[in-house]
Design a protein around this motif. Structure first.
Motif, mmCIF file in Angstrom:
data_model
loop_
_atom_site.group_PDB
_atom_site.id
_atom_site.type_symbol
_atom_site.label_atom_id
_atom_site.label_comp_id
_atom_site.label_asym_id
_atom_site.label_seq_id
_atom_site.Cartn_x
_atom_site.Cartn_y
_atom_site.Cartn_z
ATOM 1 N N ASN A 125 94.122 -20.740 -44.428
ATOM 2 C CA ASN A 125 92.838 -20.033 -44.363
ATOM 3 C C ASN A 125 92.972 -18.690 -43.643
ATOM 4 O O ASN A 125 92.342 -17.711 -44.038
ATOM 5 C CB ASN A 125 91.780 -20.910 -43.695
ATOM 6 N N THR A 127 92.261 -14.883 -45.226
ATOM 7 C CA THR A 127 91.405 -13.895 -44.574
ATOM 8 C C THR A 127 92.181 -12.609 -44.295
ATOM 9 O O THR A 127 91.658 -11.508 -44.482
ATOM 10 C CB THR A 127 90.847 -14.464 -43.258
ATOM 11 N N GLN A 171 91.961 -23.186 -53.161
ATOM 12 C CA GLN A 171 90.881 -23.986 -52.601
ATOM 13 C C GLN A 171 91.035 -25.455 -52.994
ATOM 14 O O GLN A 171 90.808 -26.354 -52.183
ATOM 15 C CB GLN A 171 89.511 -23.453 -53.034
#
Length: 156
Positions: free
Chosen positions: A27, A31, A150
């Protein structure tokens, strides 16, 4: 609380961290992709930075958040299959989710191809919208990759 229960809690925390660290890293890297792109483009100029920021916001609202929400559904389904010790179903559900999210990316990709026109229609600055449209088109490969990652994050 006894010594045995503390040891069990520490052992459980270690197991949780072994599972969580790779997910946290994935994650954070997702980002950092957007942050690094924004920083690099910021050195080019203010107008380009405005376009990139607009494109990233547009992409987050129209695509990435949708894929994130759809991917979260897999978390529940995989949890149930794992709890039922139906491990084969885990892989089947992952494959189905990857297919559904990939197909769901197609209309979003078409929308991103016309992002500049959509943004002008929404009364954004035409020059900034043009730059945002170009950047949105360059982000198209990340849309499909984001959907797949995801699914894999939720599966793990």
């Amino acid at each position: 609380m006894g010594r045995a229960s503390r040891e069990k809690m520490v052992e459980e925390a270690k197991k949780q961290m072994r599972l969580a660290v790779p997910l946290i890293a994935a994650n954070m890297l997702l980002t950092f992709l957007q942050v690094i792109s924004t920083v690099v483009v910021g050195h080019i100029g203010e107008e380009v930075l405005a376009g990139v920021a607009l494109a990233i916001s547009f992409a987050a609202v129209t695509g990435f958040s949708m894929l994130l929400g759809m991917g979260c559904g897999l978390e529940t389904i995989c949890g149930q299959a794992f709890g039922a010790k139906n491990y084969h179903l885990l892989g089947v559900q992952l494959q189905k989710a990857m297919l559904v999210l990939s197909v769901s990316c197609i209309p979003v990709a078409i929308m991103w191809c016309f992002a500049d026109d959509i943004l002008v229609f929404l009364r954004q600055d035409p020059e900034t919208s043009t730059k945002a449209g170009v950047y949105a088109r360059w982000m198209l490969p990340s849309l499909f990759a984001y959907g797949l990652i995801q699914c894999q994050i939720r599966f793990l």
